[in-house]
Design a protein around this motif. Structure first.
Motif, short mmCIF file in Angstrom:
data_model
loop_
_atom_site.label_atom_id
_atom_site.label_comp_id
_atom_site.label_asym_id
_atom_site.label_seq_id
_atom_site.Cartn_x
_atom_site.Cartn_y
_atom_site.Cartn_z
N SER A 52 14.54 -104.95 3.63
CA SER A 52 14.67 -104.36 2.30
C SER A 52 13.35 -103.75 1.83
CB SER A 52 15.14 -105.43 1.30
OG SER A 52 15.27 -104.90 0.00
N HIS A 53 12.24 -104.46 2.09
CA HIS A 53 10.94 -103.95 1.65
C HIS A 53 10.51 -102.75 2.49
CE1 HIS A 53 7.44 -104.30 -0.84
NE2 HIS A 53 6.63 -104.32 0.20
N LEU A 54 10.75 -102.78 3.78
CA LEU A 54 10.41 -101.65 4.63
C LEU A 54 11.19 -100.40 4.21
CD1 LEU A 54 10.30 -103.37 8.15
CD2 LEU A 54 8.35 -102.50 6.86
N LEU A 55 12.48 -100.58 3.91
CA LEU A 55 13.31 -99.46 3.47
C LEU A 55 12.81 -98.91 2.13
CD1 LEU A 55 16.86 -100.80 4.39
CD2 LEU A 55 15.60 -98.98 5.56
N HIS A 56 12.44 -99.82 1.24
CA HIS A 56 11.90 -99.41 -0.06
C HIS A 56 10.67 -98.51 0.12
CE1 HIS A 56 9.97 -99.59 -3.99
NE2 HIS A 56 8.93 -100.18 -3.44
N LEU A 57 9.81 -98.88 1.05
CA LEU A 57 8.61 -98.08 1.29
C LEU A 57 8.94 -96.71 1.87
CD1 LEU A 57 6.26 -100.87 2.74
CD2 LEU A 57 6.26 -99.92 0.43
N ARG A 58 10.15 -96.56 2.44
CA ARG A 58 10.61 -95.27 2.95
C ARG A 58 11.50 -94.54 1.94
NH1 ARG A 58 10.31 -94.17 8.51
NH2 ARG A 58 8.84 -95.59 9.53
N GLY A 59 11.65 -95.10 0.74
CA GLY A 59 12.46 -94.45 -0.28
C GLY A 59 13.95 -94.65 -0.11
N ILE A 60 14.35 -95.70 0.60
CA ILE A 60 15.77 -95.98 0.85
C ILE A 60 16.20 -97.20 0.06
CG2 ILE A 60 17.46 -96.56 2.64
CD1 ILE A 60 15.52 -95.20 4.66
N GLU A 61 17.31 -97.07 -0.67
CA GLU A 61 17.79 -98.15 -1.53
C GLU A 61 18.53 -99.21 -0.71
OE1 GLU A 61 20.33 -96.41 -4.42
OE2 GLU A 61 18.71 -95.43 -5.53
N SER A 62 18.44 -100.45 -1.17
CA SER A 62 19.18 -101.54 -0.53
C SER A 62 19.47 -102.63 -1.55
CB SER A 62 18.38 -102.14 0.63
OG SER A 62 17.22 -102.80 0.16
N VAL A 63 20.46 -103.44 -1.24
CA VAL A 63 20.78 -104.64 -2.02
C VAL A 63 20.87 -105.79 -1.05
CG1 VAL A 63 22.51 -105.81 -3.43
CG2 VAL A 63 22.01 -103.39 -3.83
N VAL A 64 20.22 -106.91 -1.38
CA VAL A 64 20.23 -108.11 -0.54
C VAL A 64 21.18 -109.13 -1.15
CG1 VAL A 64 18.86 -110.00 0.42
CG2 VAL A 64 17.84 -107.72 0.20
N LEU A 65 22.10 -109.63 -0.33
CA LEU A 65 23.02 -110.69 -0.75
C LEU A 65 22.63 -111.98 -0.03
CD1 LEU A 65 26.41 -108.74 -0.42
CD2 LEU A 65 25.04 -109.08 -2.49
N GLU A 66 22.31 -113.02 -0.79
CA GLU A 66 21.84 -114.28 -0.22
C GLU A 66 22.66 -115.44 -0.79
OE1 GLU A 66 20.41 -117.57 1.26
OE2 GLU A 66 19.88 -115.61 2.09
N ARG A 67 23.19 -116.29 0.10
CA ARG A 67 24.08 -117.36 -0.34
C ARG A 67 23.36 -118.48 -1.10
NH1 ARG A 67 23.43 -121.79 2.75
NH2 ARG A 67 22.48 -121.54 4.81
N ARG A 68 22.07 -118.67 -0.84
CA ARG A 68 21.33 -119.74 -1.50
C ARG A 68 20.68 -119.25 -2.80
NH1 ARG A 68 18.13 -120.73 3.96
NH2 ARG A 68 18.57 -118.49 3.95
N SER A 69 20.27 -120.21 -3.62
CA SER A 69 19.51 -119.85 -4.81
C SER A 69 18.08 -119.54 -4.39
CB SER A 69 19.50 -121.02 -5.81
OG SER A 69 18.75 -122.10 -5.29
N ARG A 70 17.34 -118.90 -5.29
CA ARG A 70 15.95 -118.61 -4.97
C ARG A 70 15.17 -119.89 -4.73
NH1 ARG A 70 11.50 -115.07 -8.56
NH2 ARG A 70 9.77 -115.35 -7.07
N GLU A 71 15.43 -120.91 -5.53
CA GLU A 71 14.72 -122.18 -5.40
C GLU A 71 14.99 -122.81 -4.03
OE1 GLU A 71 14.87 -120.82 -9.32
OE2 GLU A 71 16.59 -121.30 -8.02
#
Length: 391
Positions: A18-37
């Motif tokens: 996601s971060h590498l794509l962001h640096l190339r100007g490409i949008e993404s959404v990350v779906l993660e089953r766990r909480s941030r904590e």
């Protein structure tokens, strides 16, 4: 929601992509089953190859790693009561960084959120649909339990071995290769001073042992065990007795003890799914391959995968050309199988295969004697351990 790249899984692979794509100007959404904590508190080992460390620095997320991580210029192999150092820096001009996987995750989450990245925590992905079309989607249950869909151009399956992405590929469209090992690792987290400045890999008649470090005060230690054993069968006294027996040195060196904070048993297996692509669904990291931890390749393979995938997606969005996307699986699998070979070799060389005769053990000792006594053999180990160059 609608985005360009839907990323399933918020571990190192998904967040880094996601971060590498962001640096190339490409949008993404990350779906993660766990909480941030949960994600940030799940303590995981982390041996970073030189290339992984360099990449994190290049993209601006390596500051804390460089400050708090432990850079190692070599590794120790022990057998027959003697220890031999493999000098990575002298042999290949590279090293490794010990920095927990969960710490990498913390740094990547902070970087993504600071740059406006979209991460949906507590999102239970149910399936990837339409992967063989030009408009795939990810069906998931959000934090409130409502079923939703993420529409995208491409899906990156970074959701691990037990995730939903690989099963979304029809069985007839994938081949799976697996090897299970007849032993596991009994791991402990210890509050104690360092016993060694660098990793110790040990072969002993009683089995394998590994000494690693997390910080000057917290150490990680492993010993070979039955993968079906129970942690309850390992009181502290037995753990220390076994570690001292396996790591005993002719010169009287002794392992430093301390309170044991955590215990657990890790099973050992090798796994590869081919190909790593189905239509517009691309697998990366543990979703596509698992290696035994002996070679320290797991997270590094995931990093290599998403580097290749980011390059391919960037080329597609910049020019419409799909050659790199078409080559993704083949490029990644060449590295994956080399890492599987190295991990299998390290595992086979350093673990006792109980039930087999002494002939095999003598061969293992001879192999270690050759590796530690031959510059050519030591260089091969150093080259693989610190990371083969990206092709």
């Amino acid at each position: 929601m609608r985005t360009q790249v839907g990323i399933v899984g918020g571990g190192p692979a998904g967040l880094l992509l996601s971060h590498l794509l962001h640096l190339r100007g490409i949008e993404s959404v990350v779906l993660e089953r766990r909480s941030r904590e949960e994600l940030e508190s799940e303590i995981r080992a982390g041996v970073l190859e030189q290339g992984t460390m360099d990449l994190l620095n290049e993209i601006g997320v390596g500051e804390r790693m460089m400050r708090e991580g432990a850079f190692h210029r070599g590794v120790n192999l022990q057998f027959g009561g003697r220890r031999h150092r493999i000098d990575f820096e002298d042999l290949v001009g590279r090293g490794i960084m010990l920095y927990g996987q969960h710490e990498v995750v913390k740094d990547l989450i902070a970087a993504r959120l600071a740059s406006g990245g979209k991460i949906v925590f507590e999102a239970q992905v149910l399936a990837v649909e339409g992967a063989d079309t030009d408009s795939p989607s990810v069906r998931y249950a959000g934090p409130d339990g409502r079923e939703e869909a993420l529409s995208c151009d491409f899906v990156a399956g970074c959701d691990g071995f037990h995730g939903a992405c690989r099963p979304s590929i029809p069985e007839g469209a994938r081949r799976e290769y697996e090897r299970r090992y007849p032993f596991g690792w009994f791991g402990i987290l210890v509050r104690a001073p360092r016993s060694s400045e660098e990793l110790i890999y040990c072969l002993h008649e009683r089995g394998f042992a590994l000494i690693s470090t997390r910080s000057p005060e917290i150490q990680r230690m492993y010993l070979q065990c039955d993968p079906d054993d129970d942690v309850a069968n390992w009181p502290d006294e037995r753990v220390w007795e076994e570690l001292h027996a396996r790591l005993a040195m002719e010169d009287g060196w002794r392992l430093k003890e301390g309170p044991i904070l955590q215990k657990g048993i890790v099973a050992m297996r090798s796994f590869v799914c081919e190909p790593m692509r189905y239509g517009r669904l691309f697998l990366a990291g543990d979703a596509a391959h698992i290696v035994p931890p002996t070679g320290a390749k797991g997270m590094n393979l995931a990093v290599a995968d998403v580097r290749v995938l980011c390059e391919a997606l960037a080329e597609f969005y910049a020019s419409g050309r799909a050659e790199l996307l078409d080559a993704y699986s083949e490029r990644c699998l060449r590295r994956v199988w080399k890492a599987q070979r190295f991990s299998w070799w390290m595992t086979s060389m350093l673990h006792r295969f109980h039930g087999e005769d002494e002939f095999r053990y003598r061969l293992q000792v001879a192999e270690l004697d050759y590796v530690t006594g031959s510059r050519a053999a030591s260089t091969s180990l150093a080259e693989n351990y610190t990371g083969l160059p990206l092709e």
